[in-house]
Design a protein around this motif. Structure first.
Motif, PDB file in Angstrom:
ATOM      1  N   MET A 172       0.845  -1.180   0.000  1.00  0.00           N
ATOM      2  CA  MET A 172       0.000   0.000   0.000  1.00  0.00           C
ATOM      3  C   MET A 172       0.892   1.245   0.000  1.00  0.00           C
ATOM      4  O   MET A 172       1.792   1.381   0.818  1.00  0.00           O
ATOM      5  CB  MET A 172      -0.904  -0.026   1.221  1.00  0.00           C
ATOM      6  CG  MET A 172      -1.807   1.140   1.337  1.00  0.00           C
ATOM      7  SD  MET A 172      -2.820   0.967   2.839  1.00  0.00           S
ATOM      8  CE  MET A 172      -4.256   1.772   2.300  1.00  0.00           C
ATOM      9  N   LYS A 173       0.620   2.164  -0.914  1.00  0.00           N
ATOM     10  CA  LYS A 173       1.399   3.396  -1.046  1.00  0.00           C
ATOM     11  C   LYS A 173       0.994   4.386   0.038  1.00  0.00           C
ATOM     12  O   LYS A 173      -0.183   4.626   0.269  1.00  0.00           O
ATOM     13  CB  LYS A 173       1.154   3.999  -2.426  1.00  0.00           C
ATOM     14  CG  LYS A 173       1.901   5.282  -2.665  1.00  0.00           C
ATOM     15  CD  LYS A 173       1.585   5.821  -4.047  1.00  0.00           C
ATOM     16  CE  LYS A 173       2.222   7.174  -4.225  1.00  0.00           C
ATOM     17  NZ  LYS A 173       1.852   7.792  -5.487  1.00  0.00           N
ATOM     18  N   LYS A 174       1.972   4.964   0.728  1.00  0.00           N
ATOM     19  CA  LYS A 174       1.705   5.971   1.760  1.00  0.00           C
ATOM     20  C   LYS A 174       1.675   7.352   1.090  1.00  0.00           C
ATOM     21  O   LYS A 174       2.633   7.753   0.445  1.00  0.00           O
ATOM     22  CB  LYS A 174       2.788   5.933   2.829  1.00  0.00           C
ATOM     23  CG  LYS A 174       2.589   6.993   3.881  1.00  0.00           C
ATOM     24  CD  LYS A 174       2.904   6.489   5.235  1.00  0.00           C
ATOM     25  CE  LYS A 174       2.697   7.625   6.209  1.00  0.00           C
ATOM     26  NZ  LYS A 174       2.288   7.171   7.477  1.00  0.00           N
ATOM     27  N   ILE A 175       0.561   8.041   1.247  1.00  0.00           N
ATOM     28  CA  ILE A 175       0.414   9.379   0.673  1.00  0.00           C
ATOM     29  C   ILE A 175       0.889  10.387   1.701  1.00  0.00           C
ATOM     30  O   ILE A 175       0.503  10.335   2.863  1.00  0.00           O
ATOM     31  CB  ILE A 175      -1.045   9.652   0.286  1.00  0.00           C
ATOM     32  CG1 ILE A 175      -1.484   8.671  -0.790  1.00  0.00           C
ATOM     33  CG2 ILE A 175      -1.221  11.086  -0.179  1.00  0.00           C
ATOM     34  CD1 ILE A 175      -2.962   8.760  -1.118  1.00  0.00           C
TER      35      ILE A 175
ATOM     36  N   THR B  17       0.832  14.169   6.687  1.00  0.00           N
ATOM     37  CA  THR B  17      -0.086  13.107   6.268  1.00  0.00           C
ATOM     38  C   THR B  17      -1.547  13.445   6.551  1.00  0.00           C
ATOM     39  O   THR B  17      -2.415  12.593   6.388  1.00  0.00           O
ATOM     40  CB  THR B  17       0.272  11.776   6.968  1.00  0.00           C
ATOM     41  OG1 THR B  17       0.231  11.970   8.384  1.00  0.00           O
ATOM     42  CG2 THR B  17       1.644  11.286   6.545  1.00  0.00           C
TER      43      THR B  17
ATOM     44  N   THR C 104      -1.804  14.391  -6.859  1.00  0.00           N
ATOM     45  CA  THR C 104      -2.091  12.965  -6.853  1.00  0.00           C
ATOM     46  C   THR C 104      -1.520  12.238  -8.062  1.00  0.00           C
ATOM     47  O   THR C 104      -1.582  11.029  -8.139  1.00  0.00           O
ATOM     48  CB  THR C 104      -3.603  12.707  -6.778  1.00  0.00           C
ATOM     49  OG1 THR C 104      -4.227  13.379  -7.879  1.00  0.00           O
ATOM     50  CG2 THR C 104      -4.170  13.208  -5.466  1.00  0.00           C
TER      51      THR C 104
END
Length: 57
Positions: A1-4, A12, A56
């Protein structure tokens, strides 16, 4: 899972610009709530820490 996270500060937590408003009317000398109206714009996310726009892509 990519951390934004924010590219500028690493934050965050993100917020959106306000996209609704409340309508009030003076009736018989009293300010009365009428309804809430939404603005149908696309949400833009801002970093809560520094205000940078979340990119994004």
């Amino acid at each position: 899972m990519k951390k934004i996270k924010c590219a500028h500060c690493g934050g965050t937590k993100f917020i959106t610009q306000p996209n609704k408003y409340d309508v009030y009317e003076v009736i018989d000398g009293d300010l009365q709530y009428i309804n809430t109206e939404s603005i149908d714009d696309m949400d833009i996310f801002y970093c809560r820490e520094c205000g940078e726009i979340l990119k994004t892509i």
